[in-house]
Design an enzyme around this catalytic site. Structure first.
Site, PDB file in Angstrom:
ATOM      1  N   THR A   1       0.830  -1.203   0.000  1.00  0.00           N
ATOM      2  CA  THR A   1       0.000   0.000   0.000  1.00  0.00           C
ATOM      3  C   THR A   1       0.862   1.250   0.000  1.00  0.00           C
ATOM      4  O   THR A   1       0.457   2.302  -0.489  1.00  0.00           O
ATOM      5  CB  THR A   1      -0.940   0.001   1.217  1.00  0.00           C
ATOM      6  OG1 THR A   1      -1.671  -1.230   1.244  1.00  0.00           O
ATOM      7  CG2 THR A   1      -1.937   1.142   1.163  1.00  0.00           C
TER       8      THR A   1
ATOM      9  N   TYR B   1       6.088 -12.969   3.171  1.00  0.00           N
ATOM     10  CA  TYR B   1       4.825 -12.692   2.483  1.00  0.00           C
ATOM     11  C   TYR B   1       4.702 -13.577   1.246  1.00  0.00           C
ATOM     12  O   TYR B   1       5.471 -13.454   0.294  1.00  0.00           O
ATOM     13  CB  TYR B   1       4.780 -11.217   2.077  1.00  0.00           C
ATOM     14  CG  TYR B   1       3.414 -10.670   1.704  1.00  0.00           C
ATOM     15  CD1 TYR B   1       2.272 -11.466   1.692  1.00  0.00           C
ATOM     16  CD2 TYR B   1       3.268  -9.328   1.363  1.00  0.00           C
ATOM     17  CE1 TYR B   1       1.039 -10.940   1.356  1.00  0.00           C
ATOM     18  CE2 TYR B   1       2.029  -8.794   1.026  1.00  0.00           C
ATOM     19  CZ  TYR B   1       0.922  -9.605   1.027  1.00  0.00           C
ATOM     20  OH  TYR B   1      -0.302  -9.087   0.689  1.00  0.00           O
TER      21      TYR B   1
ATOM     22  N   LYS C   1       2.736 -14.544   6.014  1.00  0.00           N
ATOM     23  CA  LYS C   1       1.549 -13.800   5.579  1.00  0.00           C
ATOM     24  C   LYS C   1       1.095 -14.331   4.227  1.00  0.00           C
ATOM     25  O   LYS C   1       1.901 -14.458   3.296  1.00  0.00           O
ATOM     26  CB  LYS C   1       1.879 -12.308   5.479  1.00  0.00           C
ATOM     27  CG  LYS C   1       0.699 -11.426   5.111  1.00  0.00           C
ATOM     28  CD  LYS C   1       1.125  -9.962   5.059  1.00  0.00           C
ATOM     29  CE  LYS C   1      -0.041  -9.053   4.681  1.00  0.00           C
ATOM     30  NZ  LYS C   1       0.363  -7.647   4.561  1.00  0.00           N
TER      31      LYS C   1
END
Length: 300
Positions: free
Chosen positions: A46, A133, A158
Site C-alpha cells: 500500500t 509474504y 503472511k
C-alpha cells in the site's frame, strides 16, 4: 514484537513535485497510531514499495518509526532483487524498525527451495524479525514453509494467495516443525472480505488498507468479528466491503490508488500514485466517497 488488532499499512505521500512528502507521511502515521492501529507496516504494498528508491525507503521507515513513537511496533517492507532486499533490511534496522515484511523477490519463477534460500540470505543481512509474504510469484509449499522455521529470525508467514486448503496445510506443517512462536496473517487485498474464512483455520491477524482512510469502519469491523457480532460483520461486508472490492477490481492497481483517494477524501492530501499505477478516475472517486458515507452510516 507483539502485534494485535488492526494492522495499519500507510500510503506513501508524494508532493506536487513528485517527491516524498515527509510532513504528510508523519501526520498520516501519527493519526493512524492515535486512532488505534495495532502495528504499522511502512513502505509495503500500500505504501508503493515498488516505486521507492533506497534513500526514500529509508526516510519512509525512519519517519514511521519516529511518528509511532514506540506506541506500536513498526515493520517495513523488503523485497525485489536479493541485493536490494538485503540493503532494505540493513536500512530498516538503521532506521529503528522492529521487523520486516519480506515481499516477493524480483518477478521470476522459482522453486520453493529457491524461495527459502532467498529468505535465508535476506535474514543473514539483519537481526530484525521477519514475516514472509506469500503472494504473486512467491508460492511456498507446506514443506518449504516448515523449512522457514529453521531460520531463527523468521517469526511469521503472511498469505496473499487465498488458497485456504493450501494455507491450512502450511499452518499444520509449521506447527509440527516448531513449538516456538510463529504468527500467521491474512494478507489478501481488502482482507476483511476473507477474515471469517481465515479465522476458521486459526488466522486472526490481517492487514487493513481501509484503516488508512476509514479507521472508524476498520475498527468497528475488527471489534464485531472478534466479539462474534455476526450481524454487523455481515452488514459491513455486504454494504461496504463488497462494493469496495467491486470498485477496486475495475482497474489494476486500484488496491493502492483508491486508498490514496480515500485518504485525500478524508482531508489529508497524499498526492498521486507513481507509475506504473494510475490515479483513480474522478467518477470512481465519487463512488468511493459515497461508499465512505455508507460505511460510516452502517457503524453509526
Amino acid at each position: 514484537m507483539q502485534l494485535d488488532g488492526v494492522l495499519f499499512f500507510p500510503v506513501t505521500p508524494f508532493g506536487p513535485d513528485g517527491e516524498l512528502a515527509e510532513d504528510v507521511l508523519a501526520k498520516h502515521v501519527t493519526r493512524g497510531v492515535t486512532e488505534g492501529a495495532g502495528g504499522v507496516f511502512a513502505a509495503c504494498g500500500t505504501g508503493e514499495f515498488n516505486a521507492l528508491g533506497i534513500d526514500e525507503y529509508a526516510r519512509v521507515v525512519r519517519i514511521a518509526v519516529e511518528s509511532a513513537g514506540g506506541r506500536v511496533p513498526v515493520l517495513s517492507g523488503a523485497g525485489g532483487s536479493l541485493p536490494f532486499a538485503r540493503e532494505c533490511a540493513r536500512r530498516a534496522a538503521d532506521a529503528g524498525a522492529d521487523g520486516l515484511l519480506l515481499l516477493p523477490p524480483y518477478l521470476v519463477s522459482a522453486p520453493a527451495d529457491g524461495l527459502v534460500r532467498y529468505v535465508r540470505e535476506v535474514a543473514a543481512a539483519t537481526d530484525l524479525p521477519i514475516i514472509v509474504y506469500q503472494r504473486a510469484n512467491a508460492r511456498f509449499t507446506a514443506a518449504a514453509a516448515a523449512a522457514l522455521t529453521e531460520i531463527p529470525s523468521v517469526v511469521g508467514f503472511k498469505d496473499g494467495l487465498g488458497d485456504i486448503d493450501a494455507m491450512q496445510r502450511i499452518i499444520l506443517a509449521v506447527r509440527e516443525a516448531t513449538d516456538r512462536d510463529f504468527t500467521f496473517f491474512n494478507g489478501l487485498p481488502t482482507a476483511e472480505m476473507t477474515v471469517p474464512a481465515y479465522r476458521g483455520i486459526g488466522v486472526s491477524l490481517y492487514s487493513s488498507a481501509v484503516f488508512c482512510f476509514l479507521p472508524e469502519v476498520a475498527l468497528a469491523f475488527h471489534k464485531a468479528v472478534t466479539a462474534g457480532d455476526d450481524d454487523l460483520v455481515r452488514r459491513l461486508l455486504a454494504g461496504f466491503y463488497r462494493p469496495l472490492v467491486e470498485l477496486r477490481d475495475l482497474v489494476p492497481g486500484y488496491a493502492v490508488s483508491l486508498v490514496k483517494a480515500g485518504v485525500a477524501l478524508r482531508g489529508l492530501d497524499v498526492g498521486p500514485v507513481r507509475p506504473p499505477l494510475v490515479d483513480a478516475a474522478p467518477e470512481h472517486v465519487a463512488r468511493l466517497e459515497k461508499l465512505i458515507a455508507t460505511g460510516l452510516d452502517i457503524v453509526g
